[in-house]
Scaffold this motif. Structure first.
Motif: not given
Ligand code: AMP
Ligand code: MN
Length: 333
Positions: A274, A276, A295-297, A303
């Motif tokens: 994973r 981030s 995805g995300g911001h 991903f």
């Molecule tokens: P994280 O790093 O998991 O806290 O994610 C940060 C941002 O990216 C959050 O807004 C998540 O919803 C988005 N995000 C993380 N993984 C994915 C994915 N596989 N597909 C789409 N959005 C993601």
């Protein structure tokens, strides 16, 4: 195409359908964060106030430090909803329905409310606003349209969504509106100091040790502009921490002035990695995530890739270094 008039705006269409329907299921993405929990529960309390029947269902439980917030005990955990027996499913924070991790929802009447760029518009009704700093901002608007008063419970959850999704007011997605909504939440009874302490200062001792281990192990790339962190089960065991303790750790390196982005690799039991990412200003990690199927911001994205960390690491680091170079060209001084 004619310009949409106010009456047909997505938020009003959603309001109308909510008023006409009686039984609702609210869901959000796997591994819920503060904005998904806050958006769902604010909406649930608002639907309660309208006398509706409401279920809240997620595939994963929320991290421990959210458990004290009102309404947490009503969240059901399930990976399949066979016959929901509801009149509509409200899906928050999901660019596609697969992000819920729950099967069986696709046959329902879906109301899609999301602020992530690249939403797939999979609902019967779709309200997508990627200028919202948090989905909680959108829920605030919807609740106003529904003429439901801002109770302390609803305000708490709206504020929770905004506080966490802006990275405690660090990210670039904050607008005057963000503060206007927060002001109204504070007037409705939210205490910002309590919220900040509960969300950010509820660490276990194991987590403090893990912070030490992660920072000790951290590597720098791109002449100190990129921090690379990795986490595996051995580090958790050695520090007496659990996966529950990992939220927010990714933000630590950004407190160093030179560091423009962080990538955090988490090796999972199922042989997946994973990934981030977090960044400052115009360094666009969402673009990087989308190229790897996530995805995300702009400043927070992620991903998942299959493979061994040593095999995938270099390519991902290289791509982020390029994003840093692009982002620094427009860096505000
Ligand atoms: P994280 O790093 O998991 O806290 O994610 C940060 C941002 O990216 C959050 O807004 C998540 O919803 C988005 N995000 C993380 N993984 C994915 C994915 N596989 N597909 C789409 N959005 C993601
Ligand atoms: Mn969000």
């Amino acid at each position: 195409m004619t310009a949409p008039n106010r009456e047909s705006s997505p938020v009003r269409q959603i309001r109308d359908q909510i008023l006409q329907r009686r039984r609702f299921l609210i869901t959000s993405h796997a591994r819920p964060d503060g904005d998904s929990i806050g958006s769902q529960l604010a909406m649930a309390f608002a639907l309660d106030a309208l006398g509706k029947e409401v279920r809240v269902v997620n595939v994963d439980p929320a991290p421990d430090h959210y458990q004290e917030f009102p309404g947490m005990d009503r969240i059901e955990i399930a990976s399949r909803v066979a016959e929901a027996r509801v009149d509509a499913v409200i899906v928050m924070e999901c660019s596609d329905i697969g992000r819920t991790g729950i099967s069986g929802l696709e046959r329902e009447y879906l109301i899609n409310i999301d602020h992530h760029a690249g939403n797939q518009l999979y609902g019967a009704l779709n309200w997508h606003d990627d200028t919202a700093a948090a989905c909680g901002e959108m829920v605030f608007d919807l609740i106003q349209e529904l003429a439901v008063p801002l109770t302390p419970e609803i305000a708490t959850h709206i504020y929770l969504g905004i506080l966490t999704d802006t990275g405690s007011f660090h990210h670039s997605n904050i607008t005057p509106r963000t503060f206007d909504i927060c002001r109204q939440c504070v007037e409705a009874g939210v205490t910002p100091a309590v919220m900040a302490r509960r969300v950010f200062d509820s660490n276990s001792f194991g987590k403090l040790k893990l912070i030490g281990a992660l920072l000790d192990d951290m590597e720098l790339a791109d002449e100190g502009r990129l921090a690379v962190m990795h986490l595996d089960d051995e580090m958790l065991a050695a520090t007496g921490s659990t996966h529950n303790d990992t939220e927010g750790l990714i933000n630590l390196p950004l407190t160093a002035r030179e560091i423009q982005a962080v990538v955090f690799f988490k090796v999972t039991e199922s042989g997946e990695v994973r990934v981030s990412m977090r960044s400052k200003y115009d360094v666009d990690v969402r673009q990087v995530a989308s190229e790897f199927g996530g995805g995300g911001h702009k400043n927070a994205a992620g991903f998942t890739v299959t493979g061994e960390l040593p095999d995938v690491r270099a390519g991902i680091v290289q791509r982020i270094v390029r994003a840093i170079a692009d982002g620094l060209q427009t860096r505000p001084v």
